[in-house]
Design a protein around this motif. Structure first.
Motif, PDB file in Angstrom:
ATOM      1  N   ARG A  85       0.825  -1.212   0.000  1.00 51.97           N
ATOM      2  CA  ARG A  85       0.000   0.000   0.000  1.00 51.97           C
ATOM      3  C   ARG A  85       0.864   1.268   0.000  1.00 51.97           C
ATOM      4  N   ARG A  86       2.013   1.239   0.697  1.00 54.89           N
ATOM      5  CA  ARG A  86       2.731   2.494   0.924  1.00 54.89           C
ATOM      6  C   ARG A  86       4.196   2.489   0.506  1.00 54.89           C
ATOM      7  N   ALA A 137      -4.647  -3.299  -1.961  1.00 54.65           N
ATOM      8  CA  ALA A 137      -3.655  -2.468  -1.270  1.00 54.65           C
ATOM      9  C   ALA A 137      -2.662  -1.903  -2.275  1.00 54.65           C
ATOM     10  N   GLU A 143      -3.486   1.283  -4.185  1.00 56.74           N
ATOM     11  CA  GLU A 143      -3.366   2.576  -3.503  1.00 56.74           C
ATOM     12  C   GLU A 143      -1.943   3.117  -3.534  1.00 56.74           C
ATOM     13  N   ASN A 144      -0.966   2.298  -3.911  1.00 56.01           N
ATOM     14  CA  ASN A 144       0.432   2.671  -3.765  1.00 56.01           C
ATOM     15  C   ASN A 144       0.788   3.896  -4.606  1.00 56.01           C
TER      16      ASN A 144
END
Length: 463
Positions: free
Chosen positions: A208-209, A229, A232-233
């Motif tokens: 995700r991050r 997930a 969203e990155n």
């Protein structure tokens, strides 16, 4: 104790006109082992003699209730830092549990937090580290603490840490500290991201991050693991974003539709579905609730989840607040009523009409802009008791009307009327002995002092 005597006592504990001598008498009450009513312990503006009684109360539950009061000053609660009970100290360390988004909880002073972090009892130390009320500067100061759990908590303030302390946490001797630090640093370090992708416990958050190498991004898309997930990155290459925008998984398409770099045309061209009660809490909007540009993009979007997240900002300028209030999205109206100080009266009334008896309706009714004038004429004879109750809010409601509503078929309407200071005294005295009305009658600020004392007598509160 007869049930309605206890109920009247609970009302007296909330009564804003409770005289100090009777307050002190009530606070010293043991309550058959239950301690004094919680409302007495968590009143706003307690005088010093009252605080002294609470701090010395033999019942730890009384001290716990005070330790978790949203109305007490932090310096007052901090006087429990040396309490003999670890349960009391743990309650102080964690702080108030509150649901009202309009209530701000002031944190304990840093020196008190530091003392609690060195408490000999583990439950106290853990309660402090779990507290949502710590200021970021104190959290950042934990980076060099001797306790691994404290150093791990310091990662919550990652951007405030100097480079040297971030490096030290990434190389910390405790594995859980290193992992937590790596999950923060992976947002700007592709090497750390690549390493964490092999850890099943970290994979979803890293996808995700984390800052992704293209090869890792392509492999993640091909393997279809934690794909929502990944969608969203922020570092996901544009062509892979476009591929996920038409993915067969609806959750993946929805995640793509929320990406901050998309313009409105592209965002709304994606086939996504939003559930009626999905608040969304879109991260980039939530992080920008005080940023005018972010708010304008989100509030003016046709995407329901962007609007719903923007509606949680108390910083919305008037034009955006009015725009959101006209969206005909019930959840947007609910959130405006909870968070924004200038929510229009008509939106608050719609929330109340739609959700009477729920937390959202209570938030709307207690909003400072909820209407008052004219409610008696509009609702005193309404067929729905939940609306007749609103007539009590009208400053123009007469004592005769208030007394009439105190006999209303709907119990909530009766209770509202009995708590109103315009209620004739004879009816107020009578209501003190009616089980479902005793609490409201006890809280009525027009209740004479001798009647309050009589409530304490009947509840066996020692003089």
């Amino acid at each position: 104790m007869v049930a309605f005597h206890a109920s009247a006592l609970d009302g007296v504990a909330r009564n804003p006109a409770l005289p100090t001598p009777l307050l002190l008498r009530l606070l010293a009450f043991d309550g058959g082992g239950d301690g004094p009513p919680r409302h007495a312990l968590q009143r706003a503006g307690l005088p010093e003699p009252a605080i002294a009684v609470i701090l010395a109360h033999p019942n730890p539950g009384a001290r716990i209730d005070f330790a978790m009061s949203t109305r007490a000053e932090p310096a007052q609660r901090a006087r429990l830092a040396d309490d003999p009970s670890p349960k009391v100290r743990a309650a102080l360390a964690y702080g108030p549990e509150w649901r009202d988004p309009r209530t701000t909880v002031a944190p304990l002073p840093d020196d008190v937090c530091a003392r609690l972090l060195d408490d000999p009892d583990l439950s106290v130390r853990m309660a402090l580290l779990d507290s949502p009320h710590l200021v970021p500067s104190f959290v950042a100061s934990l980076a060099t603490h001797r306790e691994p759990a404290a150093r791990r908590s310091a990662a919550r303030a990652w951007e405030k840490l100097p480079p040297g302390e971030r490096s030290a946490l990434l190389a910390d001797p405790a594995p859980e500290v290193r992992r937590t630090a790596a999950l923060r640093e992976c947002r700007r370090d592709a090497r750390i991201t690549a390493e964490l992708l092999h850890d099943p416990k970290s994979a979803a958050e890293v996808m995700r991050r984390g800052l992704l190498h293209r090869a890792d991004a392509e492999r993640c898309v091909a393997e279809r693991t934690h794909l929502a997930a990944l969608a969203e990155n922020p570092s996901l290459p544009t062509d892979l974003v476009e591929r996920l925008a038409v993915d067969p998984d609806e959750a993946v398409r929805l995640a793509v539709s929320l990406r901050p770099e998309l313009d409105e045309t592209r965002r709304m061209s994606i086939d996504f579905t939003v559930e009626a009660f999905d608040r969304g809490d879109v991260e980039w909007v939530r992080d920008g609730l005080a940023d005018p540009e972010v708010l304008r993009r989100a509030a003016s979007s046709a995407h329901p989840l962007l609007r719903r997240t923007a509606a949680q900002s108390p910083h919305l300028p008037p034009d955006l607040m009015r725009l959101l209030a006209r969206t005909e999205d019930p959840l947007v109206e609910d959130l405006l009523g909870m968070y924004h100080p200038d929510t229009p009266e008509e939106a608050l009334m719609r929330v109340y009409a739609r959700l009477g008896g729920t937390f959202s309706a209570w938030m709307a009714e207690t909003h400072p802009r909820f209407p008052r004038e004219g409610l008696a004429a509009r609702y005193a004879d309404h067929p729905d008791g939940n609306y007749r109750r609103l007539a009590v809010r009208d400053p123009a409601a007469t004592p005769t009307l208030i007394e009439r509503l105190s006999h209303d078929p709907a119990v909530w309407t009766r209770q509202a009327a009995v708590g109103d200071p315009r209620l004739p005294l004879h009816r107020l005295r009578e209501a003190l002995h009616v089980p479902e009305l005793a609490s409201s009658a006890g809280s009525n600020p027009a209740l004479p002092e001798d009647e309050i004392a009589a409530v304490l007598d009947r509840a066996d509160v020692p003089a």
